[in-house]
Design a protein around this motif. Structure first.
Motif, PDB file in Angstrom:
ATOM      1  N   ARG A  91      34.157   1.104   0.974  1.00 18.07           N
ATOM      2  CA  ARG A  91      35.411   1.187   1.725  1.00 18.07           C
ATOM      3  C   ARG A  91      36.520   1.774   0.857  1.00 18.07           C
ATOM      4  O   ARG A  91      36.620   1.469  -0.332  1.00 18.07           O
ATOM      5  N   SER A  92      37.349   2.586   1.447  1.00 18.44           N
ATOM      6  CA  SER A  92      38.530   3.109   0.755  1.00 18.44           C
ATOM      7  C   SER A  92      39.751   2.227   0.989  1.00 18.44           C
ATOM      8  O   SER A  92      40.804   2.433   0.386  1.00 18.44           O
ATOM      9  N   LYS A  93      39.574   1.245   1.870  1.00 12.74           N
ATOM     10  CA  LYS A  93      40.652   0.297   2.165  1.00 12.74           C
ATOM     11  C   LYS A  93      40.025  -0.965   2.720  1.00 12.74           C
ATOM     12  O   LYS A  93      38.870  -0.964   3.150  1.00 12.74           O
ATOM     13  N   SER A  94      40.772  -2.051   2.702  1.00 11.17           N
ATOM     14  CA  SER A  94      40.266  -3.304   3.252  1.00 11.17           C
ATOM     15  C   SER A  94      40.300  -3.241   4.777  1.00 11.17           C
ATOM     16  O   SER A  94      41.069  -2.487   5.369  1.00 11.17           O
ATOM     17  N   GLY A  95      39.438  -4.045   5.390  1.00 11.95           N
ATOM     18  CA  GLY A  95      39.409  -4.056   6.844  1.00 11.95           C
ATOM     19  C   GLY A  95      38.566  -2.913   7.395  1.00 11.95           C
ATOM     20  O   GLY A  95      37.609  -2.449   6.770  1.00 11.95           O
ATOM     21  N   LYS A  96      38.914  -2.440   8.570  1.00 14.21           N
ATOM     22  CA  LYS A  96      38.158  -1.370   9.210  1.00 14.21           C
ATOM     23  C   LYS A  96      38.285  -0.073   8.419  1.00 14.21           C
ATOM     24  O   LYS A  96      39.323   0.228   7.847  1.00 14.21           O
ATOM     25  N   ASP A  97      37.197   0.705   8.410  1.00 14.11           N
ATOM     26  CA  ASP A  97      37.196   1.978   7.685  1.00 14.11           C
ATOM     27  C   ASP A  97      36.152   2.896   8.315  1.00 14.11           C
ATOM     28  O   ASP A  97      35.328   2.459   9.131  1.00 14.11           O
ATOM     29  N   THR A  98      36.180   4.175   7.931  1.00 16.00           N
ATOM     30  CA  THR A  98      35.206   5.143   8.432  1.00 16.00           C
ATOM     31  C   THR A  98      34.442   5.740   7.259  1.00 16.00           C
ATOM     32  O   THR A  98      35.047   6.228   6.296  1.00 16.00           O
ATOM     33  N   ILE A  99      33.120   5.689   7.348  1.00 12.35           N
ATOM     34  CA  ILE A  99      32.238   6.230   6.321  1.00 12.35           C
ATOM     35  C   ILE A  99      31.593   7.500   6.874  1.00 12.35           C
ATOM     36  O   ILE A  99      31.158   7.537   8.027  1.00 12.35           O
ATOM     37  N   SER A 100      31.537   8.551   6.044  1.00 10.56           N
ATOM     38  CA  SER A 100      30.891   9.791   6.492  1.00 10.56           C
ATOM     39  C   SER A 100      29.814  10.203   5.502  1.00 10.56           C
ATOM     40  O   SER A 100      29.901   9.931   4.301  1.00 10.56           O
ATOM     41  N   PHE A 101      28.787  10.867   6.034  1.00 12.38           N
ATOM     42  CA  PHE A 101      27.711  11.384   5.193  1.00 12.38           C
ATOM     43  C   PHE A 101      27.003  12.512   5.941  1.00 12.38           C
ATOM     44  O   PHE A 101      27.071  12.597   7.178  1.00 12.38           O
ATOM     45  N   ASP A 102      26.353  13.396   5.174  1.00 15.94           N
ATOM     46  CA  ASP A 102      25.594  14.522   5.743  1.00 15.94           C
ATOM     47  C   ASP A 102      24.109  14.250   5.625  1.00 15.94           C
ATOM     48  O   ASP A 102      23.638  13.620   4.664  1.00 15.94           O
TER      49      ASP A 102
END
Length: 401
Positions: A91-102
């Motif tokens: 995570r880049s922040k606490s709580g909800k976050d969005t992760i991306s990958f190819d």
């Protein structure tokens, strides 16, 4: 005595009920234990949403992770697990976050299941993710935006574009200029014509259209380029062409027509229509000054719009010369065609085109004699397509190179 008996009966019923409760609890516990032999199953929160973007033989996933702090990784797999991809949830922040990958993958249609997990191996319920992967097969079917027509002039060319196919973002046009350099132009979908300045006649021309297969695609696809050449022939400048009006030539015509309308650059307005005088009716002659000596390679005529196409010439000739000092000939209506041709030849005119079987109301006809440049030309209408004596047509065009 009766009261003592009642007390004993109530005591016995209470004992019986307690025994039943004890036995029932044991049965419930046994039933529960049957489903927890391997321990209690713990589920963690599933992905809030999953978005998929398309690239060339690859997919990009955006996974919206909920606030559950136990989530540390995720798994993406298809039904037979021939594709199994594990990704970290950093995570880049606490709580909800969005992760991306190819994910690099072969072209085709897929359905994935995506699971989120914690460090103990507990996982979320499955989120189904359908996806389409685009590759070489898709690219090979892409069609470049077509060029409907090219009007080539001495110093510029105008390209007329067909409507773009669906999913085209824009089109790249590459052409060769007179110095041999390649020039590039971006053609937006709304553009219907493009002017190429300082183009090289017969120079290289390439067209490639850029496609985006879906609104979510993160890579664009180039169609295999269309490779061609620019025309070597060009339309002679109509503003430089003037009327000679030699003796015996047809008049400006009737019904509001004039010679000038034959070279006004449009077929939507104006036309030339013969009068009833013999010089206007078939056979007739028209003489023009091209403005400078040109290698005349082609001649074109457009029929009058919406009327009288059968009055276009079915049999006609074009003659040329560079000397008007002795160019006047007899009226073609007063001598035979053979006599007129012999006289024209004796006075320096050269027949560069002779057509006897034209059936096209509008036409373009190549001229084989192009080695000599000529400044003055005569159009000789011998007979109409329909066989009548009246003449009626619209625009005249000469090409050179």
């Amino acid at each position: 005595m009766k009261k003592i008996a009642e007390i004993n009966r109530m005591t016995w019923l209470s004992a019986l009920m307690m025994a039943f409760v004890v036995l029932s609890c044991g049965t419930i516990k046994e039933t529960y234990d049957e489903f927890t032999l391997e321990g209690e199953t713990i589920y963690i929160g599933k992905a809030d949403s999953v978005m998929v973007g398309e690239g060339y033989n690859k997919l990009r996933f955006w996974v919206a992770v909920n606030a559950d702090p136990k989530i540390t990784k995720g798994i993406l797999k298809n039904n037979d697990e021939s594709i199994f991809y594990e990704f970290e949830v950093n995570r880049s922040k606490s709580g909800k976050d969005t992760i991306s990958f190819d994910l690099e993958i072969d072209e085709g249609e897929y359905t994935f299941g995506l699971f989120l997990m914690d460090d103990k191996g507990n996982q979320s319920v499955r989120v189904e993710v359908p996806a389409t992967v685009y590759g070489e097969k898709y690219k090979s079917g892409l069609i470049n935006r077509a060029i409907r027509n090219v009007d080539a002039f001495e110093n510029e060319a105008v390209l007329y574009w067909a409507s773009p196919s669906e999913s085209i973002l824009e089109t790249v046009l590459i052409y060769e200029d007179q110095d041999g350099n390649m020039q590039e132009m971006l053609i937006a979908n709304e553009v219907t014509e493009s002017t190429l300045e300082n183009y090289k006649r017969g120079g290289a021309l390439r067209v490639k259209s850029i496609y985006r297969p879906t609104p979510t695609a993160f890579e664009d696809f180039e169609a295999n380029p269309f490779v061609s050449t620019l025309p070597e022939e060009y339309i002679l400048d109509k503003s430089s062409i003037s009327v000679l009006r030699l003796a015996g030539d047809a008049s400006d015509g009737c019904y509001g027509s004039t010679y000038e309308r034959l070279f006004d650059g449009t077929v939507s307005t104006g036309f030339w229509h013969s009068c009833s005088t013999p010089s206007d009716l078939y056979p007739w002659v028209m003489s023009f000054d091209l403005g400078s000596a040109q290698s005349v390679t082609k001649f074109g005529l457009d029929e009058r719009q919406g009327c009288c196409g059968e009055r276009s010439p079915g049999e006609y000739q074009i003659w040329a010369t560079n000397d008007l000092g002795n160019a006047t000939t007899s009226d073609i209506d007063e001598v035979s065609l053979e006599e007129w041709e012999a006289e024209a030849t004796s006075k320096g005119w050269v027949k560069i085109l002779d057509v006897t079987n034209n059936t096209q109301k509008s036409f373009q006809q190549s001229i084989q004699e192009t080695e000599t440049k000529y400044r003055y030309v005569r159009l000789v209408g011998i007979s109409s397509i329909g066989g009548g004596s009246e003449a009626n047509f619209n625009e005249l065009t000469f090409w050179g190179k």
